[in-house]
Design a protein around this motif. Structure first.
Motif, mmCIF file in Angstrom:
data_model
loop_
_atom_site.group_PDB
_atom_site.id
_atom_site.type_symbol
_atom_site.label_atom_id
_atom_site.label_comp_id
_atom_site.label_asym_id
_atom_site.label_seq_id
_atom_site.Cartn_x
_atom_site.Cartn_y
_atom_site.Cartn_z
ATOM 1 N N ARG A 1 0.822 -1.214 0.000
ATOM 2 C CA ARG A 1 0.000 0.000 0.000
ATOM 3 C C ARG A 1 0.861 1.272 0.000
ATOM 4 N N ASN B 1 0.747 8.165 3.390
ATOM 5 C CA ASN B 1 0.252 7.375 2.261
ATOM 6 C C ASN B 1 0.838 7.937 0.966
ATOM 7 N N ARG C 1 -7.579 4.952 1.949
ATOM 8 C CA ARG C 1 -7.765 3.829 2.873
ATOM 9 C C ARG C 1 -8.748 4.324 3.942
ATOM 10 N N TYR D 1 -8.053 2.814 7.924
ATOM 11 C CA TYR D 1 -6.673 2.367 8.112
ATOM 12 C C TYR D 1 -6.399 2.201 9.598
#
Length: 636
Positions: free
Chosen positions: A548, A569, A575, A578
């Motif tokens: 990811r 990120n 996400r 998360y």
């Protein structure tokens, strides 16, 4: 004056002066060599002294004598290589050079290596100057500097080229801002943004703008492009009063071959190595200082102290250190000379660095010395007595290379290059590092920072935000080149101003404000700087979420309070739920994100209570929405 066999001369340079200088330990030699206002035998005038050991004769020349080498001859002081002369009636502001007759009979017109001021380029004469008239107003800053340990304090550097930071639309002096004008505008900008230091490219006098100041002819003269030495003192003084330190780029590695400069100064190799295999850089077309000569080492060490003590400069960033350390730097087989042990290390340069850094530290003025060293040379920031070179900091060029290679990738391919961002955390304690995104990375078709980023325009800015946040959270001091904090599009050009209008457009303003918030966050939380070189100051939460392209880590404070959790990120994929492991039970308050920036006082930030759910090999965890290119920084 006839030659003085006993070495007394005018008496301005004593036998002790000559002894210290010829043994490399006269750290205020600039008070003796060069041009100085004096009274001799009841007459006011200018006293001149220059080191030229191979000269047959020297005359001081200038407008005052029609540039005639015979009008004001110099006297050689016995057993020192120093020549002196007194010119009655001469005062401050006079143009002059040394007319040096070599052993072959050729007359060389040289600028004064110790001149405090130089003529505006393209003219090349030295200018008589008096530095004693400036009254400083930064006593509290200087006293505070002496007591600080910069390695456990905040250091965020704004790297600047004064000639192209901003320019005026006029022809006078090429439209350059003066030191005084730049002091106010630059000082206010830097203070408002939250940087702790300014680092200036190319302040020592240099003939060619395109060298960016890295080919110096006037080591003791602030370039006249922007004003007088006193005006440069004002620049530093003003920034100190704004709470901003000033670092200068300093070039003891090499010097150009310009006819008026140090090259073959007295008709022979004087400041440089005589053997071209040691004395010339084939790649740069410049001369290499001879670190085996005491007088040359003295020139350079006194020059470093001159900027620190006379101009109150807070630090020097030493350019091209690797080129000094390696005898084979930029040279092929048969083009270099091994040292006495058969190796490629320049033992004289190593000793020079140890001498330089030891002297500066012993002076106790709190100045920092930074190495731009691009190899894995060991112990650059270790003390000389422990086998190190003694620098305060070293530029982390390896981190810079890996970081930029990762950031330039299409986000889809980042998962295959996750290690580029984690590798720097395996060696961050090995030196006192500064993380740098410098001028060198935004020239020569390398693109500006914003243009390195992948994707459409909005994606580029989003990438840069999360990238800068990673840089802020990574252990090490910080440096960012001008224009990269608001998304300058075109590469840096020393001949034109930054595109400041971009900082007023929505995306540019948003990025600038975000970088400002990062810098203020940095200064607010000691966890981000006090343990930069200690394994206890950093820990991964999850270094392996490569699929990811998400990184989570903690910066720990020394007292355990206000530590910071970073979750970043590096993809355009949201996400929505998360989850990240946390080290303890309690409340985790959001202090910065990619849309809000810094949650300022008065606005209650979102907070999350840790749940007793094992995650990332931790007993507790929190969950939250992590947007595309999302940034979450929590205090706990």
């Amino acid at each position: 004056m006839a030659e003085e066999k006993n070495g007394i001369g005018t008496g301005f340079i004593t036998e002790v002066d000559r002894y210290l200088y010829n043994n490399g330990k006269h750290y205020e030699i600039y008070e003796k060599l060069g041009a100085h206002k004096k009274n001799y035998k009841g007459e006011d005038g200018m006293y001149f002294a220059v080191w030229a050991p191979h000269a047959k004769q020297i005359g001081v020349v200038g407008d005052f004598n029609g540039w005639n080498p015979e009008k004001n001859p110099m006297t050689r002081l016995a057993d020192s290589g120093i020549w002196e002369a007194f010119v009655p009636g001469l005062s401050i502001g006079a143009l002059y050079k040394y007319a040096i007759t070599s052993e072959s009979g050729k007359i060389l017109f040289k600028a004064d290596p110790y001149a405090f001021e130089a003529e505006y380029r393209p003219q090349t004469a030295s200018v008589t100057a008096d530095l004693s008239s400036y009254v400083w107003n930064d006593a509290s800053w200087m006293e505070k500097r002496k007591k600080q340990d910069p390695t456990d304090g905040p250091v965020s550097i704004y790297e600047v080229h004064l000639g192209s930071w901003k320019r005026k639309n006029r022809e006078e002096k090429d439209g350059f801002y003066t030191y005084v004008e730049a002091a106010h505008e630059l000082g206010d900008y830097v203070a408002g943004m939250g940087y702790t230091h300014v680092e200036l490219l190319g302040i020592a006098e240099h003939p060619y703008d395109g060298s960016w100041g890295y080919q110096v002819t006037g080591y003791f003269a602030p370039t006249s492009r922007y004003g007088t030495p006193q005006e440069f003192m004002y620049f530093i003084d003003y920034l100190h009063q704004k709470g901003i330190g000033v670092i200068l780029d300093w070039v003891p590695a090499h010097f150009p071959k310009d006819a008026h400069g140090l090259s073959d100064f007295d008709g022979q190799a004087c400041y440089e190595y005589a053997d071209p295999r040691k004395g010339e850089h084939p790649d740069w077309g410049t001369k290499v200082f001879d670190y085996g000569k005491y007088e040359v080492d003295n020139f350079l060490i006194a020059n470093a102290l001159y900027w620190v003590e006379k101009f109150h400069v807070d630090g020097l960033r030493v350019d091209a250190v690797a080129s000094m350390l390696y005898l084979d730097y930029g040279r092929g087989n048969g083009e270099w000379v091994p040292n006495q042990n058969g190796g490629n290390e320049n033992l004289e340069a190593i000793e020079f660095f140890r001498h330089l850094n030891s002297v500066i530290k012993k002076r106790g003025n709190g100045a920092i010395i930074i190495a731009e060293e691009s190899t894995a040379w060991p112990k650059v920031t270790e003390e000389p007595e422990n086998g190190g070179l003694g620098f305060t900091f070293k530029w982390n060029m390896g981190w810079m290379h890996d970081f930029l290679e990762y950031m330039k990738l299409d986000p889809y391919f980042r998962k295959y290059n996750h290690h580029k961002m984690t590798f720097g955390l395996t060696y961050f304690t090995s030196e006192n590092y500064i993380l740098v995104l410098s001028h060198d990375e935004v020239v020569h078709l390398k693109c500006s920072m914003i243009e390195k980023m992948p994707g459409l325009l909005e994606d580029k800015f989003a990438n840069l935000k999360v990238g800068y946040t990673f840089m802020l959270g990574h252990p090490g001091k910080k440096l960012l080149f001008m224009g990269q904090d608001f998304g300058q599009f075109h590469e840096w050009d020393e001949n034109t101003s930054l595109d400041w209008y971009l900082a007023e457009e929505p995306l540019g303003m948003e990025l600038k404000n975000y970088v400002r918030d990062l810098l203020h966050l940095y200064k607010k939380y000691p966890a981000l700087y006090e343990k930069d070189y200690d394994w206890e100051g950093f820990s991964w939460v999850n270094a392996n979420d490569s699929e990811r392209s998400i990184f989570s880590f903690i910066r720990h404070s020394s007292n355990g309070r206000n530590s910071l959790l970073f979750v970043l990120n590096f993809t355009p994929v949201e996400r929505s739920d998360y989850r990240v492991g946390v080290p303890k039970k309690g409340t985790y308050s959001l202090v910065l994100d990619e849309s809000q920036g810094l949650y300022h006082t008065g606005k209650k930030p979102p907070s999350y209570s840790a749940q007793a759910m094992k995650w990332d090999e931790k007993e507790y965890s929190i969950a939250f929405s992590l947007p595309a290119y999302g940034v979450r920084v929590f205090s706990f």
